[in-house]
Structures are given as C-alpha cells and as structure tokens.
Design an enzyme around this catalytic site. Sequence first.
Site, short mmCIF file in Angstrom:
data_model
loop_
_atom_site.label_atom_id
_atom_site.label_comp_id
_atom_site.label_asym_id
_atom_site.label_seq_id
_atom_site.Cartn_x
_atom_site.Cartn_y
_atom_site.Cartn_z
N LYS A 183 1.25 -1.32 0.18
CA LYS A 183 -0.33 0.10 0.61
C LYS A 183 0.86 1.78 -0.13
CE LYS A 183 -1.99 2.90 2.50
NZ LYS A 183 -1.83 4.30 1.92
N GLU A 257 9.56 0.97 10.74
CA GLU A 257 11.41 2.16 10.35
C GLU A 257 10.96 3.22 10.37
OE1 GLU A 257 12.72 3.70 7.06
OE2 GLU A 257 13.77 4.25 8.89
N CYS A 291 13.33 10.39 7.03
CA CYS A 291 13.37 10.18 8.63
C CYS A 291 15.05 9.85 8.73
CB CYS A 291 13.52 8.08 8.54
SG CYS A 291 13.84 7.68 7.22
N GLU A 388 10.17 15.62 16.27
CA GLU A 388 10.56 15.96 15.09
C GLU A 388 9.56 16.40 13.39
OE1 GLU A 388 9.24 12.09 12.93
OE2 GLU A 388 11.78 11.57 11.80
#
Lengths: 479, 275, 314
Positions: A183, A257, A291, A388
């Site tokens: 997906k 992850e 990331c 973040e």
Amino acid sequence: MDKWEYSESIESDSIVSIKSKYGHFIDGKFSTPNSKKYLKTVSPSTEEVLASISVGNKNDVDSAVNSAKEGFKIWSKTAPSERAKYLYKLARLIQERSREFAVLESMDGGKPIKESRDFDLPQVAANFFYFAGWADKLDISWGTKEMKPYGVVGQIIPWNFPLLMLAWKVAPALATGNTVVLKPAETTPLTALLFAELCEEVGLPKGVFNLVTGDGTTGSELVNHEGISKIAFTGSTSVGKYIQNAVGERDIGLTLELGGKAANIVYNDAALDQAVEGVVNGIFFNQGHVCCAGSRLLLQEDIHDEFINKLEKRMQTLRVGNPLDKNTDIGAINSKEQLDKITSLVNEGVNDGGELFQIECELPSEGYWYRPSLFTNVQPSYNIAREEIFGPVLTTLTFRTPEEAVDIANNTEYGLSAGVWTEKGSKILWTADRLDAGVIWANTFNKFDPSSPFGGYKESGFGREGGRHGLLSYLKVRS
Amino acid sequence: MTEIKKTYKNYVDGKYVRSESGKTYTVELKSESYELPLTSKKDLRDAVTSSKKGFDSWNKLSQYNRTQIIYRLSEMLEGNRDSYVELLVDHGLTKSAANKDIDNAINTIVWYAGLADKWEQLTGNLNPVDGEFFNISHQEPLGVVFTLNSDEVSIDKLIRSFLPSLSIGCSVISFSEKNAVLSLKLAEDVNNSDLPSGSLNLLSGDFTKVFDDISRHVEINALASYKKLNKESLKTINENASTSVKRIFHLPSEDGLSSILPFIETKTVWHPKGR
Amino acid sequence: MSNINGQTLTSPFSWASTIELLDGVKVDEIGVKERVSSLSTRSIKRESKLQALNYVVSMCDLTTLEGEDTEGKVLQMTAKAMRPDPTDDDVPSAAAVCVYPSLVSIAKEMTGDSNVKVASVSSYFPSGQVPLESKLLDTKYAIDEGADEIDIVINRKAFFEGDYRKVFDEIVALKEACKDKHLKTILEVGELRTYENIKKASLISLAAGSDFIKTSTGKIPNGSSKEACLVMSKAVYEFKEITGFSAGIKVAGGIRNAKDAIRYLIIVKEELGEDWLDANYFRFGASSLLDDVLKQIRKLRTNAYQSSYYFPRG
C-alpha cells in the site's frame, strides 16, 4: 536581482502519461476496485489534480491478500535462479524508463528532478539488481538452509521516497520468496502504479506482487488482515506504535522503520567547509522529508560563530522552486498538512526563544513551500529540539566535550541515524561506539547503498533493510 | 554459395590475435575441423602484461558495475543460444544435453553476477580484538590468475573455471586445450559484455608446452587447474611456484562460496578508538 | 601597496599570522569531490548560457608558451585576443595574452592601451628550479619590456622540503619586483595533488601578496581541476574575511571546452559570489578553449552547429 541568473531549465513532462483514474493491481493485472471511494492525488508544487486514486476497502484488501496467497504457492515452487531473473529484468526495465519514473516522482511528490533523476532512480535500480543476486544464494547468506520466507507480506510505505521505499520493500521480499501486498502513501501512488505495469511486462507470476492504493483506512485493513504473515512498515512513529499494538497476539513478523531526530555532531577539528556541506545535505536534502535527517546540529561551542556564518552563507545559495526545473535544490513540501505542521513547530520555536534565520528567496504563488530555516540560541528543552519536524528546519545546540556531545545526541527517544564530523580517526570510532543509532555517518551524510543495512534503535523502529542483514527481515527460521 | 568458415583466434586485451609463433593445432569436430592458435610462451607473457592492466581496470569499477557486466554476459549467451547449441552438438553432445548445458551456464553466470557485490559481506568481518581497537578484515582479490579448463565438453564447466576468480575482482587468463573452440567462441560474447580489456583473456593450446614457463612467471599470482594434472606436471609446477611463493590450486571446489575462497587475499586493519 | 583593483592590503600579511592560517587547514577529499559534482549538475541554458559564454571570452588569457614561438605567432594570437570574432561586435575582447618574456614587447606594441593586457610568465617558468636572484632578473626583464601582469611559479622544491617560509619569502620578493603590476602566483596543483597542499599553497601565496592565485603552468599532464578551483576559492574567501582583500583566481591547463568553462563559472558564482564574475577576479588560461566558446556563441545566435574554419586562426 543576480548579476548572472540561471535561466529556467525545465524537464519536460511530456514523457509521462497519467491516467485520469486508477484501480488496483491484483492477480497480475489492473482491476476495477470494489470500493466506490476515490481520492485525488495533487501535485504539491502547482496544486493541480493529477489523477483519481481508489481508496481500497476491506474487500479490495481481501482480494489482494488472497491473490498473494495463491501467488505464494507458485512463487515457492519457482526456482531461486528464476526468481533472480525476474528481479534482474525488473531492474533493467527501471533503468530503461528511469527518466519517465523520475519526472513522475517529482510531479507527484514535489522533490526536485535533480534528486529523483540522480539519486532516487539509480538507487531503485540498484536495489533490484542487488537483491536479485541474493535470490539464489539464500543458503549461503546466513550459514543455514533452515530459513524460509514468511509467505504473504503486507507492506506500507511513506511519501518521502515513494519509489525507492517500494524498492527497499519489494526487492528483498520477492528475492527471499515472499509475495507482496503493497500500500503506497496516500499522496504519492503514481510511481507505484507505473511499477505495477513493469511487473506485468516481465511476466511476473500472478499474485506475486499486488498493489492496493488508499488512505489510512486501507492500511489499517491490510495490517489487520488474518492472511498476512508479516508486516513491514515505514512511516511515522505514532502509526508504527499503532501497528505494533494492532498485531496483538498474532504470531506474525514485524519490522518498523519510523521517525528520527538525528544529531549531526561537528567537533572543532572537523574539515569545516565539508562539514557545512554535510550539514546542509543532512537537513535540506529532500526538503527535510527524511526520517534520518540530521535535524539537530550539535556544534562544539568554540567553532559556533565561524560555523554558523559559513552555514548561513551556504544556505543562501539553495534554490527553491519548481521541482521540474533542473536547477532547483529544494522542492515543494509534500502536502498542506505537512506545511501547516512545519509552520506551527517553527512558530513554537520562535516563541520559546530560538533565533530564526531563513534564506531570502521568492516562493511560487501556487503550491506548498517552506524556506530553508536555521535555529540558533536553542535550549535542549525546546520542542523544536525534540520533536521531528520533517521539514527544511535545522536546530542548533552546543556542546563542550565529546562526552557531552554523545549525551545530547542520545537524549531522545529516537535512534535512527547520526553524523560525526572530525578529522581524527580515533574520535570517530570512539564516538560511533557510544551513539545509540542504527546508521552512523562519519564525515559524510545521507549515504545509502542496497548493500548497507539501514534501520533504527529505540523508537525509530526495529529490523534492518538492505545488505545481508536486510534479508533477515524477510526470512524466518523454521521452528 | 560458398560457405565462409570462421577462424577462431585467441582473445587477449580485448583483441583477437593469432599466436606470434604462427603455429596452430587442429581440433576435429563432427562436421568441421578448426585450426586454433598454439599459444607460445611469448603469447602468454603478453597475456600476463595485458592481465596486469586488466586487473587495475576491472578493480576501478564498482562492484555494482561488475555485477551488471557479468549479468550482461548471461544476456549475451541467452541471445546466442542457438549457435552455442550447434557448436556443442558438433562436439558430440545431443541437442537436449547441449540445451541443458547452456541453461546451466546461464544460471551459473547469473549466480556469480549477483555474488560480485556481496562476496565481501560473506567472507570479511570485524574482529572482536581485546583492547580499544577497531579491527576489520577486508577482502581483496589476489591479482592475476591463470586457470586451466578441463577437457569436458561443456560451456558451464568452462565458465566455472574462470568466473569464480573473475567475479571477485581477479583478472584471469583462461587456457583451454581440446575443447578450446568453445572458449574462443565465448570470447565474442565476453567482448560484448563490456568487460574491460585484459580482465579476461581466453587462449588455446597445449598446456604441456607452456606450464613450465607459466608456473615460473612471477607476475601471475595464482595458478588454478580445473583439469586433473599428472604427478610430474604437479611436481614441476610446485617447484617452480616455490621460487616466488605463487599460489597453486589443483582441482579447487566449483561449488558455491568455497569456489571463490582460494582467490581472496585478506587484509586486516587496526585503528585505535579514543578521544 | 595596492593592486590592479584598487584595493589595499597591508602586504605582506605577517609570517606569524600565515602559520596560524596554515595550522587550521583540514580538507576532506570526498566532500570536495561531491560538492563539485553537485555544482556540475547545474543546467545553464539560453540567456544564461549566452551570458556565461560572453563572460568566458572576456576572462580568457590567450596563451602561447612554446619554445618555437616567434613574433609573427604572437602577433596573430594578439590580434585574435583583441577581436575574437570579427563578424560579431557583441563578442567582447579577451582579457589578456600570456607569453614568454622575450615576446612581451611585440605583444604590447599591438595591444597598446586597449583592454587587452599583456601577461608574462617569469621566475623560470615552469619549473622554478633556480635561485631567487635568477627569478628576480627574469621578472625585472619582463616588467621592463612592458608586461602589465606577471605570472610566477611557487617554489615547489621548497614546498615539498617543508620550507614554507622560503615559498612565502620568494613571493614577497617577486611581488616587490613587480611594483604596481598585477601578480599571479601559479601553484601547479597537478604536482601538489592533495587538497590540503593546494589550500596551504593558496594561503601562503595570498598572504605573501599575490593578486591572483593560478592553478597550473599547463606544462605538465595534470592541469587545472574544478576541485582545485573549489579549494582555492575557499582560501580566497577566507583570506577576504580576514583581511578584506579580494584576490582573483586563474584556472589554466586542460579546460578544453565551453561546457567545462561554464562549470568553473558556476563554482565561482556559488562559492565566491558574483563579485568574482569579472576579468579582474577570474581568468581562464586558454588556447583551444576560445574557439569552442565562439562556436557556442554563434550557435546560440544562429541555431546551427559551427565549424572552426569560420573563425580566424590566432
């Protein structure tokens, strides 16, 4: 007005042909979805609608998983050398149609064509080439013949490197004998849909690769489907936690992850000019939608002013604009939601007391844009030093001793990556030994290779992608 | 129309050459016979010069690049399958055995292609030494390797005699005798695969005429025979090799990871860890 | 002491301060290569390309440094430098001609007080393997013959023997011999090889009073490189930050075509800044480069690829 302005050098988009409406790719062909719901995928640099994408529902996911189950029966009987050859052929096709994929990626996601052409696409091809070569060597990869594929793996990927994340997931999964239901991210499905065409072209057996587009609800259906033997997810830490929670008592494989807030440590004996380049690359590459971005600059106090001066001067040469202009360095922010999030966090940082530097440049009137930004005079307690941001915003902290640098670097729930800048070899090794991060770049940053394992410590996730170790994410030892 | 018959020549430094001695030897096949170069000592010395340069060019390429080049060789073979089958049949194989041999050869090439950028991950490692030291065992290819092909009529076997050392970065001089037509034909596809000149040289001849010289040649780093040698030859070879401590391998394994182990040189590097 | 650009430098920078500069030199090779690589992806088209090509012409030092040079040869080249494309008035003249000392006066006769300068090599170009006295004589002769600019070579023997002080002192002496003429100091980056050596040699040359630092003599196989230019740019910029003095950079040896030359301009623009996009601050040592640039200019104007025989020989 510059003395010497670069004229526009636009990569033509006539090489791509985007359909107005897309279905899913199940059982080796494109099919009409069961779901009646569609969403629009938009070009974040122009806000133009590119296509209508199906929001896959429970039935669509079910069809895909069942197809993958059937596909697994065929794929497990396929000789490893044959599996290898399918992947080699996919790698070749990707190389041939590289330009088309790159343009499509930039249109759909907003990243500069320079990046999609010179970084994303070559890495995509390399990943298929690399993992093709493991398919017929699994018996020697970990010294045992007891490792077997999981079966049907459900894979959910993010919007920052759409096709590359697909390659990181699909290549090892297929090489190790699994079948896939993938997906792609809600805002960036187009290159995945084009990839499905390649699978058709190489004659990949039906059901080996399946694609279901959609939003969070689709992903949820996939994660909760009983027919999945393993989940591989790359995305935000909060969704990762939800997935881990949802897996519950099911005995299935899981690799995550997730996010990061990496420290880029610059010691006073670093090669400063190259460190500036590395820091700039670390946070502004891909608009900071990475990331493993080096989003916290940890500067040894005695070089603070000199470094910041060089950094600001260098930031000013970054070119923000049309992703299809070959001279653009910084493209569009992926979506309105993301832009709002960045803006709000930056405002919070200013209110907390941080000093903000933003480069001076014109921004296009349409689309989602953010100027490369740098915070100084920040304390570790400010939210911009902890949360973040996932945008082109760098936060600076200072340290005095190597121990302090390591302490500050590790003072986070994340642990994906880190950078270390010093010309002293022993200090690199000493520091690397003490950093809680899955990937450490010394005197460089943002280096990726299919043979190099990537993944995080702590809340940045678990499992590795790439390299010999990456195989372990898709093989389990028979018990 | 008169049929034009192919002349097979040695493949050295990316070029097709006859023996400088002008001598040839005959290989008789079922429908055709060929005059092949009877490689002389001088030819071999030239081949070694070429291989030394070839080693540098081959190793300048990234391992990823080398994977692609070796994979391309498999594409070439696949494309020219029919002509190989015809040649194998002329050597005495049945058509189905010939096809099987080509299938195996292609799978072998694909296997080694994918090994070219992974072998160090399987053979090198970090060592947990005592003390504040970083210690890594890096793997490097040996250098120039001379290989002797067996007499078996098989493209797969031929490939297994040079590809293990080639795939990890050695440059190879591959020598065939009775079945050399196969090797010199393969040279055409090797040439089309983008292998740098000198990385793989293919020669034909009589090993007994050259082994004394070749085992003495200091610039060949290893000699691997995939053909069983008699005791006298082995004795001479080892005696000669000892003068420069050349590595000699008699019938090395052709299977999996063990097939590349002889051709690796291990380099271990230490570095302190400290502030 | 001032230089051609009217700037003043308390020259030379003291040796003690120079050593401090040298101590801090740390350069990562791969980082430099990556930065150059990244800048090389800039796509320069249409108006920006034409503008760049015109800059290149205006920055060319047309060069002939052969044992077989004669007055006739130098006159032909000088005429070309003054009017590179006789059919197109928009094409600027070159910056200078660069010759051996014995050909200076004939070149100067032709250039007069036009925009085209006469540069002479000296200091026992290209090797510099003689005592300082000989180098001074060489230089003085060129100045007396009428040279506007002097291109000297650093003492690589002293550099590799670790005697940086000698390298520095020689340049100081040669600068004095030049009086008010513009001095370019050739580092010979192909011999220095490492980026740290290049940066150190750059800083020593700048500190000793050079107006320009130059990459190469063009007499050895390894000439200029974009990486060397980048490292030299860093040195020039740092020197400016400390002293306020803006030195120039000349790249020579191996820049064969317009595309490559434009890549150098990109480095100059993005690393140093637009002030350096000027013949007073940047030069190309060229011979065949000019023809390729003229062809490209003509192509942009007429939209057809050109051949060399359309342009006068120089």
